[in-house]
Design an enzyme around this catalytic site. Structure first.
Site, short mmCIF file in Angstrom:
data_model
loop_
_atom_site.label_atom_id
_atom_site.label_comp_id
_atom_site.label_asym_id
_atom_site.label_seq_id
_atom_site.Cartn_x
_atom_site.Cartn_y
_atom_site.Cartn_z
N HIS A 43 0.82 -1.22 0.00
CA HIS A 43 0.00 0.00 0.00
C HIS A 43 0.86 1.27 0.00
O HIS A 43 1.26 1.76 1.05
CB HIS A 43 -0.89 -0.03 1.25
CG HIS A 43 -2.00 0.96 1.22
ND1 HIS A 43 -3.28 0.65 1.61
CD2 HIS A 43 -2.05 2.28 0.85
CE1 HIS A 43 -4.05 1.70 1.48
NE2 HIS A 43 -3.32 2.71 1.03
N HIS A 82 -5.33 -0.70 5.55
CA HIS A 82 -5.08 0.12 6.75
C HIS A 82 -6.14 -0.02 7.86
O HIS A 82 -6.83 0.94 8.21
CB HIS A 82 -4.91 1.60 6.39
CG HIS A 82 -5.84 2.18 5.35
ND1 HIS A 82 -7.21 2.10 5.45
CD2 HIS A 82 -5.58 2.86 4.21
CE1 HIS A 82 -7.74 2.70 4.41
NE2 HIS A 82 -6.78 3.16 3.64
N ASN A 122 -5.85 9.14 7.09
CA ASN A 122 -7.16 8.49 7.06
C ASN A 122 -7.00 7.00 6.78
O ASN A 122 -6.43 6.66 5.76
CB ASN A 122 -8.01 9.14 5.95
CG ASN A 122 -9.43 8.63 5.95
OD1 ASN A 122 -9.92 8.18 6.97
ND2 ASN A 122 -10.07 8.66 4.79
N ASP A 160 0.99 2.62 3.82
CA ASP A 160 0.12 3.69 3.33
C ASP A 160 0.94 4.97 3.14
O ASP A 160 0.49 6.07 3.50
CB ASP A 160 -1.07 3.92 4.26
CG ASP A 160 -2.18 4.75 3.58
OD1 ASP A 160 -2.02 5.09 2.39
OD2 ASP A 160 -3.18 5.05 4.25
N HIS A 191 2.51 14.32 0.60
CA HIS A 191 1.88 15.56 0.13
C HIS A 191 2.93 16.65 0.18
O HIS A 191 3.99 16.47 0.80
CB HIS A 191 0.69 15.94 1.03
CG HIS A 191 -0.47 14.99 0.94
ND1 HIS A 191 -1.27 14.89 -0.17
CD2 HIS A 191 -0.95 14.10 1.83
CE1 HIS A 191 -2.21 13.97 0.04
NE2 HIS A 191 -2.03 13.46 1.25
N GLY A 204 -2.66 11.99 5.11
CA GLY A 204 -1.57 11.19 4.56
C GLY A 204 -0.23 11.52 5.18
O GLY A 204 0.10 12.68 5.41
O1 DOR Z 1 -4.27 9.22 4.71
C1 DOR Z 1 -4.55 8.82 3.59
N1 DOR Z 1 -3.96 9.33 2.49
N2 DOR Z 1 -5.49 7.88 3.47
C2 DOR Z 1 -5.97 7.52 2.28
O2 DOR Z 1 -6.80 6.65 2.23
C3 DOR Z 1 -5.50 8.18 1.05
C4 DOR Z 1 -4.15 8.73 1.22
C5 DOR Z 1 -3.76 9.66 0.13
O3 DOR Z 1 -3.92 9.32 -1.04
O4 DOR Z 1 -3.21 10.73 0.43
#
Ligand code: DOR
Length: 454
Positions: free
Chosen positions: A72, A243, A288, A315, A319, A334
Protein backbone atom coordinates in the site's frame (compact mmCIF):
# COMPACT_ATOMS: atom_id res chain seq x y z
CA UNK A 1 29.01 -7.92 -13.43
CA UNK A 2 31.27 -9.75 -10.96
CA UNK A 3 30.02 -12.33 -8.52
CA UNK A 4 29.20 -10.90 -5.11
CA UNK A 5 29.69 -12.86 -1.92
CA UNK A 6 28.07 -11.67 1.32
CA UNK A 7 29.83 -13.59 4.07
CA UNK A 8 29.08 -14.05 7.75
CA UNK A 9 25.70 -12.32 7.65
CA UNK A 10 22.70 -13.31 9.77
CA UNK A 11 20.37 -14.33 6.97
CA UNK A 12 16.59 -14.83 7.16
CA UNK A 13 16.37 -18.22 5.47
CA UNK A 14 13.41 -20.62 5.56
CA UNK A 15 11.71 -18.79 8.41
CA UNK A 16 14.68 -18.36 10.75
CA UNK A 17 17.95 -16.50 11.09
CA UNK A 18 21.09 -18.43 10.20
CA UNK A 19 24.73 -17.54 9.69
CA UNK A 20 25.22 -18.04 6.00
CA UNK A 21 27.45 -17.00 3.14
CA UNK A 22 25.37 -15.88 0.21
CA UNK A 23 26.72 -15.83 -3.34
CA UNK A 24 25.05 -13.69 -6.00
CA UNK A 25 25.70 -14.09 -9.71
CA UNK A 26 23.89 -12.43 -12.61
CA UNK A 27 21.23 -11.03 -10.29
CA UNK A 28 20.36 -14.31 -8.57
CA UNK A 29 21.35 -16.06 -5.38
CA UNK A 30 23.41 -18.99 -6.61
CA UNK A 31 24.80 -20.40 -3.33
CA UNK A 32 23.92 -20.40 0.35
CA UNK A 33 26.54 -22.01 2.55
CA UNK A 34 27.09 -22.16 6.29
CA UNK A 35 29.37 -19.26 7.21
CA UNK A 36 32.96 -20.14 6.52
CA UNK A 37 34.69 -17.06 7.78
CA UNK A 38 33.99 -16.88 11.50
CA UNK A 39 36.99 -15.20 13.05
CA UNK A 40 37.31 -13.81 9.60
CA UNK A 41 40.41 -12.55 7.94
CA UNK A 42 38.24 -10.43 5.65
CA UNK A 43 38.57 -6.78 6.52
CA UNK A 44 35.25 -5.13 7.29
CA UNK A 45 36.47 -1.92 5.76
CA UNK A 46 37.35 -3.03 2.27
CA UNK A 47 35.99 -5.47 -0.24
CA UNK A 48 38.27 -8.31 -1.07
CA UNK A 49 38.55 -10.06 -4.39
CA UNK A 50 39.11 -13.73 -3.79
CA UNK A 51 40.81 -16.25 -6.06
CA UNK A 52 37.56 -16.63 -8.05
CA UNK A 53 37.47 -12.88 -8.71
CA UNK A 54 34.36 -12.49 -6.55
CA UNK A 55 33.73 -9.33 -4.55
CA UNK A 56 33.56 -10.46 -0.93
CA UNK A 57 31.81 -8.34 1.70
CA UNK A 58 32.05 -9.18 5.35
CA UNK A 59 28.56 -8.91 6.82
CA UNK A 60 29.49 -9.94 10.36
CA UNK A 61 27.09 -8.24 12.75
CA UNK A 62 24.71 -7.42 9.91
CA UNK A 63 21.28 -8.89 9.10
CA UNK A 64 20.17 -9.85 5.61
CA UNK A 65 16.41 -9.75 5.05
CA UNK A 66 14.35 -10.57 1.99
CA UNK A 67 13.36 -7.28 0.35
CA UNK A 68 10.29 -5.83 2.05
CA UNK A 69 6.96 -5.81 0.21
CA UNK A 70 4.59 -2.88 0.72
CA UNK A 71 1.04 -3.64 -0.37
CA UNK A 72 0.00 0.00 0.00
CA UNK A 73 1.85 3.06 -1.29
CA UNK A 74 0.95 6.27 -3.13
CA UNK A 75 3.61 7.29 -5.65
CA UNK A 76 1.43 10.11 -7.14
CA UNK A 77 2.45 9.66 -10.76
CA UNK A 78 0.82 10.29 -13.17
CA UNK A 79 -1.01 13.40 -12.06
CA UNK A 80 0.51 14.67 -8.83
CA UNK A 81 4.27 14.60 -9.33
CA UNK A 82 4.66 17.74 -7.19
CA UNK A 83 4.02 15.40 -4.19
CA UNK A 84 6.10 12.34 -5.24
CA UNK A 85 7.26 10.68 -8.44
CA UNK A 86 7.72 7.01 -9.18
CA UNK A 87 11.45 7.62 -9.11
CA UNK A 88 11.51 9.43 -5.73
CA UNK A 89 8.97 7.04 -4.21
CA UNK A 90 10.87 3.97 -5.32
CA UNK A 91 14.18 5.45 -4.10
CA UNK A 92 12.54 6.07 -0.72
CA UNK A 93 11.33 2.46 -0.76
CA UNK A 94 14.84 1.16 -1.41
CA UNK A 95 16.13 3.37 1.42
CA UNK A 96 13.65 1.59 3.69
CA UNK A 97 14.70 -1.90 2.56
CA UNK A 98 11.70 -2.42 0.24
CA UNK A 99 12.07 -4.15 -3.11
CA UNK A 100 8.36 -4.38 -4.03
CA UNK A 101 5.74 -1.61 -3.78
CA UNK A 102 2.11 -1.84 -4.85
CA UNK A 103 0.80 1.55 -5.95
CA UNK A 104 -2.69 2.87 -5.26
CA UNK A 105 -4.83 4.18 -8.12
CA UNK A 106 -5.90 7.64 -6.87
CA UNK A 107 -3.99 9.17 -9.78
CA UNK A 108 -4.70 11.29 -12.86
CA UNK A 109 -5.66 9.50 -15.00
CA UNK A 110 -7.09 6.85 -12.67
CA UNK A 111 -6.01 3.40 -13.95
CA UNK A 112 -9.54 2.26 -14.82
CA UNK A 113 -8.72 1.24 -18.40
CA UNK A 114 -5.63 -0.32 -19.89
CA UNK A 115 -4.92 2.90 -21.78
CA UNK A 116 -4.88 4.89 -18.53
CA UNK A 117 -2.84 2.24 -16.71
CA UNK A 118 -0.30 2.29 -19.50
CA UNK A 119 0.62 5.91 -18.66
CA UNK A 120 1.74 4.72 -15.22
CA UNK A 121 3.38 1.54 -16.53
CA UNK A 122 5.52 3.53 -18.97
CA UNK A 123 6.88 5.69 -16.12
CA UNK A 124 7.50 2.59 -13.99
CA UNK A 125 9.50 0.97 -16.79
CA UNK A 126 11.55 4.12 -17.19
CA UNK A 127 12.09 5.33 -13.63
CA UNK A 128 11.41 2.75 -10.89
CA UNK A 129 14.42 1.43 -8.95
CA UNK A 130 12.39 -1.29 -7.14
CA UNK A 131 9.56 -3.49 -8.43
CA UNK A 132 6.52 -1.20 -8.65
CA UNK A 133 3.26 -3.09 -9.18
CA UNK A 134 0.12 -1.03 -9.78
CA UNK A 135 -3.41 -1.68 -8.58
CA UNK A 136 -6.34 -1.11 -10.92
CA UNK A 137 -9.37 0.93 -9.85
CA UNK A 138 -12.66 -0.74 -8.91
CA UNK A 139 -14.80 2.04 -10.41
CA UNK A 140 -14.27 4.51 -13.24
CA UNK A 141 -12.45 7.55 -11.87
CA UNK A 142 -12.88 6.03 -8.36
CA UNK A 143 -16.30 7.68 -8.46
CA UNK A 144 -18.21 4.66 -7.21
CA UNK A 145 -20.62 4.35 -10.16
CA UNK A 146 -19.57 2.34 -13.21
CA UNK A 147 -17.08 -0.52 -12.80
CA UNK A 148 -13.61 -0.10 -14.29
CA UNK A 149 -12.60 -2.35 -17.17
CA UNK A 150 -11.63 -5.35 -15.01
CA UNK A 151 -11.07 -7.78 -17.89
CA UNK A 152 -8.66 -5.47 -19.67
CA UNK A 153 -6.76 -4.53 -16.49
CA UNK A 154 -6.58 -7.90 -14.75
CA UNK A 155 -3.41 -9.26 -16.37
CA UNK A 156 -1.44 -6.14 -15.41
CA UNK A 157 -2.60 -5.25 -11.89
CA UNK A 158 -1.99 -6.67 -8.41
CA UNK A 159 -5.69 -6.43 -7.54
CA UNK A 160 -8.57 -3.93 -7.65
CA UNK A 161 -9.13 -1.09 -5.18
CA UNK A 162 -10.63 2.41 -4.96
CA UNK A 163 -8.21 3.33 -2.18
CA UNK A 164 -8.71 6.84 -0.89
CA UNK A 165 -12.49 6.34 -0.82
CA UNK A 166 -14.86 3.57 0.16
CA UNK A 167 -17.19 1.97 -2.41
CA UNK A 168 -20.45 3.32 -1.00
CA UNK A 169 -22.92 1.30 -3.04
CA UNK A 170 -23.39 -2.28 -1.87
CA UNK A 171 -24.64 -3.48 -5.26
CA UNK A 172 -21.56 -2.04 -6.97
CA UNK A 173 -19.24 -3.79 -4.50
CA UNK A 174 -21.07 -7.10 -5.06
CA UNK A 175 -20.69 -6.70 -8.81
CA UNK A 176 -16.96 -5.91 -8.35
CA UNK A 177 -16.42 -8.99 -6.20
CA UNK A 178 -18.16 -11.27 -8.71
CA UNK A 179 -15.97 -9.95 -11.52
CA UNK A 180 -12.77 -10.05 -9.47
CA UNK A 181 -13.43 -13.65 -8.49
CA UNK A 182 -13.96 -14.69 -12.10
CA UNK A 183 -10.60 -13.14 -12.92
CA UNK A 184 -8.85 -14.66 -9.85
CA UNK A 185 -8.04 -11.22 -8.44
CA UNK A 186 -8.58 -9.73 -4.98
CA UNK A 187 -10.73 -6.77 -4.01
CA UNK A 188 -8.64 -4.53 -1.76
CA UNK A 189 -10.88 -2.24 0.23
CA UNK A 190 -10.49 1.18 1.70
CA UNK A 191 -13.37 0.59 4.12
CA UNK A 192 -14.97 3.90 4.97
CA UNK A 193 -18.62 4.83 5.20
CA UNK A 194 -18.51 8.52 4.53
CA UNK A 195 -21.90 9.27 6.11
CA UNK A 196 -20.55 7.96 9.42
CA UNK A 197 -17.33 9.99 9.21
CA UNK A 198 -19.54 13.05 9.52
CA UNK A 199 -16.70 15.49 8.87
CA UNK A 200 -14.51 13.98 11.62
CA UNK A 201 -10.79 14.60 11.17
CA UNK A 202 -9.24 12.49 13.94
CA UNK A 203 -10.44 9.58 16.07
CA UNK A 204 -13.62 10.29 17.98
CA UNK A 205 -11.87 9.82 21.32
CA UNK A 206 -10.11 11.51 24.22
CA UNK A 207 -7.94 13.88 22.19
CA UNK A 208 -10.82 15.05 19.96
CA UNK A 209 -12.94 15.91 22.97
CA UNK A 210 -10.13 17.63 24.85
CA UNK A 211 -8.97 19.71 21.87
CA UNK A 212 -12.38 20.35 20.29
CA UNK A 213 -11.92 18.50 17.02
CA UNK A 214 -14.67 16.77 15.09
CA UNK A 215 -14.35 13.05 15.76
CA UNK A 216 -14.39 10.22 13.20
CA UNK A 217 -16.00 7.21 14.93
CA UNK A 218 -14.65 3.66 14.57
CA UNK A 219 -17.96 2.59 13.00
CA UNK A 220 -17.07 4.54 9.83
CA UNK A 221 -14.54 1.78 9.19
CA UNK A 222 -15.94 -1.40 10.69
CA UNK A 223 -19.50 -1.00 9.35
CA UNK A 224 -18.16 -1.22 5.82
CA UNK A 225 -15.82 -4.08 6.75
CA UNK A 226 -18.87 -5.93 8.09
CA UNK A 227 -20.82 -5.30 4.89
CA UNK A 228 -17.91 -6.37 2.68
CA UNK A 229 -17.17 -9.57 4.60
CA UNK A 230 -20.81 -10.59 4.10
CA UNK A 231 -20.42 -9.87 0.38
CA UNK A 232 -17.18 -11.85 0.25
CA UNK A 233 -18.97 -14.78 1.87
CA UNK A 234 -21.82 -14.51 -0.62
CA UNK A 235 -19.62 -14.17 -3.73
CA UNK A 236 -16.58 -16.23 -2.67
CA UNK A 237 -14.31 -13.35 -3.60
CA UNK A 238 -10.81 -12.87 -2.22
CA UNK A 239 -11.10 -9.74 -0.05
CA UNK A 240 -8.33 -7.70 1.60
CA UNK A 241 -8.87 -4.81 4.02
CA UNK A 242 -6.54 -1.80 3.80
CA UNK A 243 -5.08 0.12 6.75
CA UNK A 244 -7.17 -1.45 9.54
CA UNK A 245 -7.34 0.94 12.50
CA UNK A 246 -10.11 -0.42 14.79
CA UNK A 247 -10.50 -3.33 17.18
CA UNK A 248 -13.96 -4.04 15.74
CA UNK A 249 -12.54 -4.57 12.23
CA UNK A 250 -9.93 -6.91 13.73
CA UNK A 251 -12.69 -8.95 15.42
CA UNK A 252 -14.67 -9.15 12.16
CA UNK A 253 -11.57 -10.24 10.25
CA UNK A 254 -10.75 -12.92 12.82
CA UNK A 255 -14.32 -14.22 12.69
CA UNK A 256 -14.27 -14.37 8.88
CA UNK A 257 -11.00 -16.28 8.88
CA UNK A 258 -12.43 -18.75 11.41
CA UNK A 259 -15.20 -19.44 8.90
CA UNK A 260 -12.51 -20.15 6.31
CA UNK A 261 -13.25 -17.13 4.13
CA UNK A 262 -10.38 -15.87 1.93
CA UNK A 263 -10.21 -12.57 3.78
CA UNK A 264 -6.99 -10.80 4.85
CA UNK A 265 -5.99 -7.44 6.24
CA UNK A 266 -3.12 -5.04 6.76
CA UNK A 267 -2.34 -2.29 9.24
CA UNK A 268 0.28 0.44 9.34
CA UNK A 269 3.23 1.20 11.66
CA UNK A 270 1.47 4.29 13.09
CA UNK A 271 -1.60 2.30 14.19
CA UNK A 272 0.67 -0.26 15.89
CA UNK A 273 2.80 2.24 17.79
CA UNK A 274 0.66 5.28 18.64
CA UNK A 275 -2.71 6.16 20.15
CA UNK A 276 -4.87 9.26 19.74
CA UNK A 277 -3.41 10.52 23.01
CA UNK A 278 -0.09 10.99 21.14
CA UNK A 279 -1.61 13.41 18.64
CA UNK A 280 -0.39 16.96 18.32
CA UNK A 281 -1.78 20.06 16.59
CA UNK A 282 0.25 19.39 13.48
CA UNK A 283 -0.61 18.09 9.99
CA UNK A 284 1.94 15.30 10.30
CA UNK A 285 -0.49 13.54 12.66
CA UNK A 286 -3.32 13.62 10.10
CA UNK A 287 -4.15 10.55 8.03
CA UNK A 288 -7.16 8.49 7.06
CA UNK A 289 -8.17 6.36 8.89
CA UNK A 290 -6.98 8.21 11.98
CA UNK A 291 -4.80 6.80 14.78
CA UNK A 292 -7.28 5.42 17.32
CA UNK A 293 -7.38 4.44 21.00
CA UNK A 294 -5.07 2.34 23.16
CA UNK A 295 -7.55 -0.56 23.01
CA UNK A 296 -7.47 -0.44 19.19
CA UNK A 297 -3.67 -0.44 19.18
CA UNK A 298 -3.66 -3.46 21.51
CA UNK A 299 -6.09 -5.38 19.29
CA UNK A 300 -3.94 -4.64 16.22
CA UNK A 301 -0.80 -5.84 17.99
CA UNK A 302 -2.52 -9.05 19.06
CA UNK A 303 -3.75 -9.63 15.52
CA UNK A 304 -0.26 -9.17 14.14
CA UNK A 305 1.16 -11.59 16.70
CA UNK A 306 -1.46 -14.31 16.11
CA UNK A 307 -1.37 -13.93 12.32
CA UNK A 308 -4.90 -12.56 11.88
CA UNK A 309 -3.27 -9.60 10.15
CA UNK A 310 -1.45 -10.64 7.00
CA UNK A 311 0.88 -7.72 6.66
CA UNK A 312 2.20 -4.37 7.74
CA UNK A 313 1.73 -1.85 4.92
CA UNK A 314 2.84 1.75 5.23
CA UNK A 315 0.12 3.69 3.33
CA UNK A 316 3.02 5.93 2.29
CA UNK A 317 1.03 9.01 1.23
CA UNK A 318 3.24 12.02 0.50
CA UNK A 319 1.88 15.56 0.13
CA UNK A 320 3.59 18.91 -0.40
CA UNK A 321 4.92 20.83 2.60
CA UNK A 322 2.15 23.42 2.15
CA UNK A 323 -0.59 20.76 2.06
CA UNK A 324 0.66 19.41 5.39
CA UNK A 325 1.22 22.80 7.03
CA UNK A 326 -2.44 23.58 7.69
CA UNK A 327 -2.66 22.00 11.14
CA UNK A 328 -4.62 18.95 12.25
CA UNK A 329 -7.99 20.28 11.06
CA UNK A 330 -7.05 21.47 7.57
CA UNK A 331 -4.03 19.49 6.34
CA UNK A 332 -4.56 16.78 3.71
CA UNK A 333 -4.75 13.18 4.93
CA UNK A 334 -1.57 11.19 4.56
CA UNK A 335 1.89 10.61 6.03
CA UNK A 336 5.04 9.10 4.55
CA UNK A 337 6.18 5.74 5.89
CA UNK A 338 8.59 3.81 3.70
CA UNK A 339 11.78 5.13 5.27
CA UNK A 340 10.72 4.63 8.89
CA UNK A 341 8.59 1.47 8.94
CA UNK A 342 11.18 -1.13 9.81
CA UNK A 343 13.26 0.89 12.32
CA UNK A 344 10.11 2.10 14.12
CA UNK A 345 8.58 -1.38 14.37
CA UNK A 346 11.88 -3.05 15.22
CA UNK A 347 12.48 -0.57 18.03
CA UNK A 348 8.93 -0.42 19.36
CA UNK A 349 7.79 -4.03 18.95
CA UNK A 350 10.82 -6.30 18.58
CA UNK A 351 13.31 -4.74 21.01
CA UNK A 352 10.53 -4.54 23.60
CA UNK A 353 9.75 -8.26 23.22
CA UNK A 354 6.23 -7.81 21.82
CA UNK A 355 6.97 -9.37 18.43
CA UNK A 356 9.83 -11.57 17.25
CA UNK A 357 12.13 -10.33 14.50
CA UNK A 358 11.03 -13.33 12.42
CA UNK A 359 7.37 -12.29 12.75
CA UNK A 360 8.14 -8.72 11.75
CA UNK A 361 10.15 -9.73 8.69
CA UNK A 362 7.42 -12.13 7.61
CA UNK A 363 4.71 -9.48 7.97
CA UNK A 364 6.83 -7.08 5.91
CA UNK A 365 7.93 -9.45 3.16
CA UNK A 366 7.16 -13.13 2.77
CA UNK A 367 3.51 -13.11 3.89
CA UNK A 368 2.18 -10.32 1.64
CA UNK A 369 4.27 -11.60 -1.26
CA UNK A 370 3.00 -15.15 -1.05
CA UNK A 371 -0.58 -14.21 -0.35
CA UNK A 372 -0.96 -11.85 -3.27
CA UNK A 373 0.94 -14.09 -5.66
CA UNK A 374 2.57 -10.97 -6.92
CA UNK A 375 3.27 -11.21 -10.62
CA UNK A 376 6.56 -10.57 -12.39
CA UNK A 377 8.55 -11.24 -9.24
CA UNK A 378 7.56 -14.70 -8.08
CA UNK A 379 4.88 -16.11 -10.27
CA UNK A 380 6.09 -19.69 -10.55
CA UNK A 381 6.83 -20.36 -6.90
CA UNK A 382 3.87 -18.46 -5.55
CA UNK A 383 1.47 -20.44 -7.69
CA UNK A 384 2.81 -23.54 -5.98
CA UNK A 385 2.25 -21.92 -2.59
CA UNK A 386 5.97 -21.76 -1.84
CA UNK A 387 6.73 -18.60 0.10
CA UNK A 388 8.96 -16.05 -1.50
CA UNK A 389 12.17 -15.27 0.31
CA UNK A 390 15.89 -15.75 0.29
CA UNK A 391 16.77 -18.98 -1.46
CA UNK A 392 18.99 -20.47 -4.15
CA UNK A 393 17.79 -19.45 -7.63
CA UNK A 394 15.75 -16.57 -6.21
CA UNK A 395 16.41 -13.09 -7.56
CA UNK A 396 18.80 -11.29 -5.21
CA UNK A 397 16.17 -8.89 -3.82
CA UNK A 398 17.31 -8.20 -0.29
CA UNK A 399 18.24 -5.65 2.34
CA UNK A 400 21.44 -5.56 4.40
CA UNK A 401 20.81 -3.99 7.81
CA UNK A 402 22.80 -2.87 10.82
CA UNK A 403 20.39 -3.44 13.70
CA UNK A 404 22.77 -1.99 16.29
CA UNK A 405 22.97 1.49 14.82
CA UNK A 406 20.71 3.98 16.61
CA UNK A 407 19.66 7.38 15.28
CA UNK A 408 16.96 10.03 15.52
CA UNK A 409 14.44 10.18 12.68
CA UNK A 410 14.98 13.37 10.69
CA UNK A 411 12.65 13.86 7.69
CA UNK A 412 15.34 16.01 6.02
CA UNK A 413 17.24 12.76 5.36
CA UNK A 414 14.31 11.16 3.47
CA UNK A 415 14.59 10.42 -0.23
CA UNK A 416 10.81 10.81 -0.51
CA UNK A 417 9.55 14.24 -1.52
CA UNK A 418 7.08 14.00 1.37
CA UNK A 419 8.38 14.82 4.83
CA UNK A 420 5.29 14.64 7.04
CA UNK A 421 5.69 11.88 9.61
CA UNK A 422 4.51 11.54 13.19
CA UNK A 423 7.77 9.69 13.88
CA UNK A 424 10.04 12.75 13.43
CA UNK A 425 12.36 12.99 16.44
CA UNK A 426 11.90 9.36 17.53
CA UNK A 427 15.08 7.51 18.39
CA UNK A 428 15.19 4.17 16.62
CA UNK A 429 17.54 1.33 15.85
CA UNK A 430 18.15 -0.24 12.45
CA UNK A 431 19.93 1.30 9.47
CA UNK A 432 19.52 -0.08 5.98
CA UNK A 433 23.00 -0.18 4.47
CA UNK A 434 22.21 -1.65 1.10
CA UNK A 435 19.13 -2.77 -0.81
CA UNK A 436 19.71 -5.05 -3.76
CA UNK A 437 17.17 -5.54 -6.51
CA UNK A 438 18.18 -8.30 -8.89
CA UNK A 439 21.67 -8.16 -7.38
CA UNK A 440 22.11 -4.43 -8.16
CA UNK A 441 22.16 -1.73 -5.51
CA UNK A 442 18.92 0.23 -5.48
CA UNK A 443 20.08 1.99 -2.33
CA UNK A 444 23.48 2.21 -0.70
CA UNK A 445 24.20 3.97 2.55
CA UNK A 446 26.80 6.63 1.71
CA UNK A 447 29.12 5.42 4.47
CA UNK A 448 28.77 1.82 3.29
CA UNK A 449 29.56 2.93 -0.27
CA UNK A 450 32.75 4.63 0.82
CA UNK A 451 33.81 1.49 2.64
CA UNK A 452 33.01 -1.11 0.05
CA UNK A 453 33.28 0.29 -3.45
CA UNK A 454 36.31 -0.49 -5.60
O1 DOR B 1 -4.27 9.22 4.71
C1 DOR B 1 -4.55 8.82 3.59
N1 DOR B 1 -3.96 9.33 2.49
N2 DOR B 1 -5.49 7.88 3.47
C2 DOR B 1 -5.97 7.52 2.28
O2 DOR B 1 -6.80 6.65 2.23
C3 DOR B 1 -5.50 8.18 1.05
C4 DOR B 1 -4.15 8.73 1.22
C5 DOR B 1 -3.76 9.66 0.13
O3 DOR B 1 -3.92 9.32 -1.04
O4 DOR B 1 -3.21 10.73 0.43
Amino acid sequence: MRKLKLVNGTVFYHGRFQNLDLTIDKGRIVRLDPSSLSGSSVSPISPVSNENNEIVMDCSHLHIFPGFVDLHVHFREPGFSYKETIETGSRAAAHGGYTVCCTMPNLKPVPDTLENLEVQRAIIRDKAVVHVLPYGAITCGEKGAKLANFEELAPYVVAFTDDGVGVADEGRMREAMVKAKALAKAIVAHAEEIALVNGGVIHDGTYAVRHHHKGNPSASEWKQVERDIALAEETGARYHICHISTKESVALLREAQKKGLPVTGETGPHYLTMTDEDLREDGRFRMNPPIRSGADREALREALIDGTLLAVATDHAPHSAEEKARGLDKSLNGIVGLETAFPVLYTQLVLTGILSLEQLVEAMSTRPMASFRLPEVKEAKASLGIPYGIDVNEPADLGIWDLNAAYTIDPETFLSMGHATPFAGWTVRGVCLNTLVGGESAYEDPAWKERYCD
